[in-house]
Design an enzyme around this catalytic site. Structure first.
Site, PDB file in Angstrom:
ATOM      1  N   VAL A 714     111.398 -55.345  68.017  1.00 40.73           N
ATOM      2  CA  VAL A 714     111.992 -54.100  68.621  1.00 40.73           C
ATOM      3  C   VAL A 714     113.257 -53.947  68.182  1.00 40.73           C
ATOM      4  O   VAL A 714     113.970 -53.232  68.846  1.00 40.73           O
ATOM      5  CB  VAL A 714     111.785 -54.598  70.183  1.00 40.73           C
ATOM      6  CG1 VAL A 714     110.362 -54.614  70.728  1.00 40.73           C
ATOM      7  CG2 VAL A 714     112.467 -55.963  70.314  1.00 40.73           C
ATOM      8  N   GLY A 715     113.737 -55.142  67.269  1.00 45.29           N
ATOM      9  CA  GLY A 715     115.147 -54.715  66.960  1.00 45.29           C
ATOM     10  C   GLY A 715     115.628 -55.662  66.057  1.00 45.29           C
ATOM     11  O   GLY A 715     114.966 -57.154  65.970  1.00 45.29           O
ATOM     12  N   GLY A 717     119.722 -57.617  64.647  1.00 44.32           N
ATOM     13  CA  GLY A 717     120.936 -57.737  64.969  1.00 44.32           C
ATOM     14  C   GLY A 717     121.645 -58.297  63.757  1.00 44.32           C
ATOM     15  O   GLY A 717     121.071 -58.868  62.710  1.00 44.32           O
ATOM     16  N   SER A 718     122.814 -58.931  64.304  1.00 39.89           N
ATOM     17  CA  SER A 718     123.714 -59.584  63.336  1.00 39.89           C
ATOM     18  C   SER A 718     123.158 -60.871  62.585  1.00 39.89           C
ATOM     19  O   SER A 718     123.303 -61.365  61.651  1.00 39.89           O
ATOM     20  CB  SER A 718     125.216 -59.737  63.616  1.00 39.89           C
ATOM     21  OG  SER A 718     125.746 -58.699  64.047  1.00 39.89           O
ATOM     22  N   PHE A 719     122.378 -61.619  63.681  1.00 37.38           N
ATOM     23  CA  PHE A 719     122.199 -62.859  63.481  1.00 37.38           C
ATOM     24  C   PHE A 719     120.644 -63.092  63.611  1.00 37.38           C
ATOM     25  O   PHE A 719     120.035 -64.343  63.595  1.00 37.38           O
ATOM     26  CB  PHE A 719     122.799 -64.060  64.410  1.00 37.38           C
ATOM     27  CG  PHE A 719     124.306 -63.775  64.418  1.00 37.38           C
ATOM     28  CD1 PHE A 719     125.077 -64.382  63.159  1.00 37.38           C
ATOM     29  CD2 PHE A 719     125.238 -63.650  65.470  1.00 37.38           C
ATOM     30  CE1 PHE A 719     126.303 -64.317  62.882  1.00 37.38           C
ATOM     31  CE2 PHE A 719     126.539 -63.232  65.245  1.00 37.38           C
ATOM     32  CZ  PHE A 719     127.162 -63.866  64.130  1.00 37.38           C
ATOM     33  N   GLY A 720     119.794 -62.004  63.616  1.00 39.10           N
ATOM     34  CA  GLY A 720     118.417 -62.385  63.760  1.00 39.10           C
ATOM     35  C   GLY A 720     117.832 -61.014  64.073  1.00 39.10           C
ATOM     36  O   GLY A 720     117.980 -59.976  64.105  1.00 39.10           O
ATOM     37  N   VAL A 722     114.600 -59.550  67.148  1.00 39.99           N
ATOM     38  CA  VAL A 722     114.148 -59.492  68.384  1.00 39.99           C
ATOM     39  C   VAL A 722     112.648 -59.012  68.388  1.00 39.99           C
ATOM     40  O   VAL A 722     112.414 -57.833  67.998  1.00 39.99           O
ATOM     41  CB  VAL A 722     114.982 -58.829  69.480  1.00 39.99           C
ATOM     42  CG1 VAL A 722     114.685 -58.787  70.842  1.00 39.99           C
ATOM     43  CG2 VAL A 722     116.210 -59.197  69.264  1.00 39.99           C
ATOM     44  N   LYS A 737     114.237 -63.651  70.937  1.00 42.62           N
ATOM     45  CA  LYS A 737     115.546 -63.452  69.983  1.00 42.62           C
ATOM     46  C   LYS A 737     115.409 -64.686  68.810  1.00 42.62           C
ATOM     47  O   LYS A 737     115.966 -65.651  69.239  1.00 42.62           O
ATOM     48  CB  LYS A 737     116.755 -63.187  70.572  1.00 42.62           C
ATOM     49  CG  LYS A 737     117.883 -62.992  69.525  1.00 42.62           C
ATOM     50  CD  LYS A 737     119.358 -62.975  70.236  1.00 42.62           C
ATOM     51  CE  LYS A 737     120.435 -62.838  69.096  1.00 42.62           C
ATOM     52  NZ  LYS A 737     121.882 -62.649  70.142  1.00 42.62           N
ATOM     53  N   ASP A 841     131.771 -58.534  72.795  1.00 43.63           N
ATOM     54  CA  ASP A 841     130.999 -57.726  71.993  1.00 43.63           C
ATOM     55  C   ASP A 841     130.702 -56.554  72.912  1.00 43.63           C
ATOM     56  O   ASP A 841     129.139 -56.223  72.575  1.00 43.63           O
ATOM     57  CB  ASP A 841     129.829 -58.527  70.979  1.00 43.63           C
ATOM     58  CG  ASP A 841     129.449 -57.484  69.735  1.00 43.63           C
ATOM     59  OD1 ASP A 841     130.156 -56.668  69.674  1.00 43.63           O
ATOM     60  OD2 ASP A 841     128.135 -57.890  69.399  1.00 43.63           O
TER      61      ASP A 841
END
Length: 1010
Positions: A714-715, A717-720, A722, A737, A841
């Site tokens: 589903v998405g 990000g900077s670190f992994g 989801v 996540k 953030d």
């Protein structure tokens, strides 16, 4: 006056009695002279607090007219002048001062006076000059001074006076100087000051004055110096001031003045030497007419809203010494923006050129080397300058400060930089410099601060840096440096206070010579490849407050000597290969408020005192064999150490247990693999996720997400990544996540998010269900966080990706509710938790919406904990150089290395509000050069608000005429925009508080639905 007459009568009577009993040498003095002498002796007692060695010449053996600082008139031999300065007398002004009735000049400057100015000063009717500047006097300006009608100069600068600027001053018709700056005066600037036609200097700067600048000041035709800076004055600069044709010094900086400057500056102020109006809200284009002010030596219009280009005629200003145009909107990002600098090379007296925080573009020109060697400061940070630094920079041998960070400069740092042997500060950070740090850097032997953060520098740290023995700050983090730290380098830098080498590829052992840096306060070496043991020589660094060694390959025990570093308040040794027990000496660190020892191989008992008594201040996860500690850690109890006679039998039992345990583990493992391979639906059921003691295995998460299938992604990000999924016996969907542990900082993000969300409960925070730290089927480390699934996705998708978010638009009411939800979440984090949580953030992709479009703030991977809900001391602050955040939402003070604070979250929240209002990301292509989302909205309030609003949020409201009228909508939009602008102001102290934000948003909601 009656008080003065009574005082003089009693004093004279007492002196008459003394007169008949004094020695013959004194009796030769007239009674009036004797009065002055005794008045001075009484004054000395007060001035010096009775210290006998002070003012030694003031004694009986010398005539008082030859005492230090005393001048007498020739005719009457009475004291006409009392002049003492730059001494540490440390006393008060006594009432006997009023007996020196022939006094014309009273100057007691910088003698450490305290107390109040005595009322008896009003008895000095001949007084022409009173100068009590640079002391610690309190109270109000004495009203009795109005009796001194011959006063020409009143100088009370730099004291602690309070009250108002006196209105009775208008009666002082001989007054030429009124200097009351740097005090605590309040109220307004009296318009009656415009009646003192003799006034030449009026200095009221650095007080607490408010209101507008009186129009009547334009009557003071003799005025040459008007200083009203650093107050709270507002309104426009009155046009009457442009009648002051004799003005030489006009200083109005640091107020809230607005309006435009006159285009004919050379005509209205033909004698102008200093024009300082920085730190206001002035606007318009650069006043090119200043090129004709040939006497100008200081020009400062910084921190305003000026725009356009700078004229090419400034070279006429041959007396110019300071030129400060920073923090405006000058330039267009184009190649010709810096051409005006060519004309400034003709200003041979120029010492300070400051043009930072604008939108100047283009290449840094070769002619930069043509500036005079008188130039000591050149600051161009936060612009859009690109290309390489020309080698001619080495010709500016007079430079002490060179600040050209936060641009787009690239290529190598030129070797010629080593010719700038007078440099004290060199700021090159946040550019795109590559290649090596030049060895010529070692020629900068008086360099105090060197900032090279966030470039693409490669190679090793040059050994020659050891010659920069005056260095106090050295930050080279976030580059590509490699190799070992050279020996015999840092041992010479004994004055270093801040050393930051983090986020590089440095290897090898830490040199023992680090122990020579006895003034070191901050040592940041995290995210490198250092190995070996933590050197014991660090025990000599007794001033250390921050020691960050995480994400390296240090091994061995945690050294017990760390317990002697009594000033430590932040210690992070996480993600290393440290082993052994936690030394109890760490309990002695009374100032330690953050301790991270997670993900090592520590075992044994966890201490309970000091920092270990606060569960939110420590992180110990990833150490599987710890026990004991405070109950909140929920660690297993420790076994008691066996006595000597039981050790042998215990050893035999232990061998047996290990053997049997190994067999049992092998059996269980084979069974587990069998079930996993079959993917049986009859797996043992997981306990309810509402149970806080739940532990979810890698296998269960693998099953829940169909093997982390791309169909469930589903998405990212900077670190992994989801994934959506579902667990057995849990009725609602979940999201997992999964951290990409190869990404630098991912492990640290995992720890931060688990720590931040683990114990927080709030309706508007994403609920963390559990964390999983395990190994996958390939034997690799695996870390994941499990959350409740939010059916409506992120605010980011609803604002910018309708197709992926259910094809519905958010109307104004819904956006207002989301804004309130996020504000409530921030209010909880900043004010209602045991430790203040700074999210770091805030952005739309981290705001998730459930079935009812209730907003939940998530992704705490960058969160930081600080102490104190209302006041944050320096020891509690976390330096923002360790924070990345997201471009467009990061507050400006973080980029400048300022501390993380709740105000930083408010800035990001303000940008989020403006994005919700306009539908524009802060990184939209329309925001180029120095035009930001904040400035774009600020310029359109209130008249053009409908032109910037996202039309999708208006359609449902306009159609519903029964509840909302169009005028109401516009007013609500303006209020909403103002909140966003106020929250995203540049300076943290100017931003709104969360509680005020909530109140204002509720007012909008009430108005919208009324």
């Amino acid at each position: 006056m009656r008080n003065c007459m009574m005082f003089l009568f009693y004093f004279a009577a007492s002196q008459m009695l003394v007169y008949y009993f004094i020695p013959s040498t004194t009796a030769s003095l007239s009674l009036s002279s004797q009065t002055d002498k005794l008045a001075l002796l009484a004054l000395k007692e007060k001035l010096t607090n009775g210290v006998p060695d002070s003012l030694p010449s003031w004694n009986e053996s010398l005539h008082f007219c030859v005492w230090q600082g005393i001048t007498c008139g020739r005719r009457h031999m009475r004291v006409s002048s009392l002049h003492l300065e730059n001494q540490t007398l440390g006393g008060t002004l006594g009432p006997s001062l009023g007996n020196l009735t022939f006094l014309r000049l009273l100057r007691l400057r910088n003698v450490n006076l305290h107390g109040e100015v005595p009322k008896q000063v009003g008895c000095l009717k001949r007084l022409q000059v009173v100068d009590l500047s640079n002391n610690n006097l309190k109270g109000e300006v004495p009203t009795e001074l109005k009796n001194c009608t011959k006063l020409q100069s009143i100088n009370l600068l730099h004291n602690q006076l309070n009250g108002n600027v006196p209105t009775w001053l208008e009666s002082m018709m001989h007054l030429t100087e009124l200097l009351l700056g740097i005090n605590n005066l309040v109220g307004t600037v009296p318009s009656s000051l415009g009646n003192i036609s003799s006034l030449q200097r009026l200095i009221l700067g650095r007080n607490q004055l408010e209101g507008t600048i009186p129009y009547t000041l334009g009557r003071l035709q003799n005025l040459i110096d008007l200083t009203l800076s650093s107050n709270h004055l507002s309104g426009e600069i009155p046009h009457s001031l442009y009648n002051l044709s004799n003005i030489q010094y006009l200083v109005l900086a640091g107020n809230q003045l607005f309006g435009r400057l006159p285009s004919n500056m050379n005509l209205v102020f033909p004698s102008l030497k200093e024009f300082l109006v920085g730190g206001n809200n002035l606007s318009g284009t650069f006043p090119s007419s200043i090129s004709n002010l040939t006497e100008l030596d200081a020009f400062d219009i910084s921190y305003n809203n000026f725009n356009g280009n700078i004229p090419l005629t400034l070279g006429r200003l041959n007396k110019l010494q300071r030129f400060h145009i920073g923090d405006n909107n000058f330039g267009s990002g184009k190649t010709n923006d810096l051409y005006f600098m060519s004309s400034l090379t003709n200003c041979t007296q120029l010492q300070k050129l400051i043009m930072d925080f604008n939108r100047f573009g283009g290449l840094l020109p070769n002619f930069i080397g043509n500036f005079s060697t008188n130039l000591t400061l050149l600051s161009m940070i936060y612009n859009q300058i690109y290309g390489e630094i020309p080698g001619t920079i080495g010709q500016l041998t007079g430079l002490s400060f060179l600040d050209i960070g936060y641009n787009f400069l690239e290529g190598p740092i030129p070797n010629s930089i080593g010719k700038l042997k007078n440099l004290v500060r060199l700021v090159l950070q946040n550019n795109k410099f590559s290649s090596y740090i030049p060895t010529s850097i070692g020629n900068l032997t008086i360099l105090s601060e060197l900032y090279l953060v966030e470039n693409n520098l490669e190679g090793s740290i040059p050994v020659t840096i050891k010659y920069c023995r005056q260095l106090q700050i050295l930050t080279i983090s976030d580059n590509k440096l490699s190799g070992d730290v050279p020996n015999q380098t840092f041992g010479y830098l004994e004055g270093l206070i801040n050393l930051d080498l983090s986020n590089n590829f440095l290897t090898g052992f830490l040199p023992s010579e680090f122990g020579n840096m006895k003034h070191l306060s901050i040592l940041n070496l995290y995210s490198n490849r250092f190995s070996g043991e933590i050197p014991k020589e660090l025990v000599s660094c007794l001033t250390l407050t921050e020691l960050l060694l995480e994400e390296n390959f240090f091994h061995g025990d945690i050294p017990s000597f760390l317990g002697s570093l009594r000033n430590l308040n932040l210690l992070d040794l996480s993600n290393n290969n440290l082993s052994g027990t936690i030394p109890h000496e760490l309990e002695n660190l009374k100032l330690l408020n953050t301790l991270n020892l997670s993900f090592n191989d520590l075992y044994g008992e966890v201490p309970k005192e000091g920092v270990f008594s606060n569960v939110t201040a420590i992180s110990l996860i990833g150490n599987k064999n710890l026990c004991g500690g405070i109950p909140q850690l929920k660690l297993p109890p420790c076994f008691k150490v066996p006595t000597k006679k039981h050790k042998r039998s215990l050893k035999k039992k232990l061998v047996l247990i290990i053997v049997l345990g190994g067999v049992l583990i092998s059996f269980i493992a084979s069974i587990t693999v069998h079930f996993l391979m079959r993917k049986s639906k009859k797996l043992p059921s997981s306990p309810s996720l509402r149970n806080e003691k739940l532990r979810v295995t890698y296998g269960e998460l693998y099953e829940a997400t169909d093997g982390f299938s791309s169909a469930n992604l589903v998405g990212t990000g900077s670190f992994g990544s989801v994934y959506k999924g579902s667990l057995l016996n849990f009725e609602r969907p979940i999201v997992v996540k999964v951290l990409n542990l190869e990404t630098r900082g991912a492990t640290k993000s995992f720890i931060a998010e688990c720590n931040a969300l683990g114990k927080m409960k709030h309706r508007n925070l994403v609920k963390i269900l559990t964390c999983c730290s395990s190994v996958d089927y390939n034997g690799e480390d695996f870390k994941a966080i499990v959350f409740e699934f939010m059916s409506n996705g992120s605010l980011e998708k609803l604002l910018h990706d309708n197709e992926g978010s259910g094809n519905f638009n958010l109307n104004l009411t819904q956006r207002l509710d989301i804004a309130l939800d996020v504000a409530h979440a921030l209010d909880y984090l900043h004010n209602d938790t045991e430790q203040v949580v700074v999210h770091c953030d805030i952005k739309p992709s981290n705001v998730l919406l459930d079935d009812e479009i209730v907003a939940h703030l998530g992704d705490f991977g960058l969160a930081r904990l600080i102490h104190g809900a209302t006041e944050h001391s320096s020891k509690d602050q976390v330096n923002s150089s360790t924070i990345k955040g997201t471009i467009g939402y990061v507050p400006p003070e973080y980029g400048a290395g300022g501390p993380v604070s709740p105000e930083g979250d408010i800035y990001s929240y303000g940008i989020l509000l403006l994005e919700m209002l306009t539908g524009k990301r802060p990184t939209d292509n329309m925001f180029y050069e120095n035009l930001t989302l904040h400035k774009f909205c600020k310029m359109r309030i209130p008249e053009e608000i409908l032109e910037v609003v996202d039309s999708r949020c208006l359609i449902p409201l306009v159609e519903d005429q029964t509840r909302v009228v169009e005028n109401n909508i516009k007013e609500c939009l303006v209020m909403f925009a103002k909140i966003g602008v106020a929250c995203s102001e540049e300076f943290p102290t100017q931003r709104m508080l969360t509680k005020d934000v909530i109140i204002k948003l509720l007012e909008i909601k009430q108005k919208l639905l009324s």
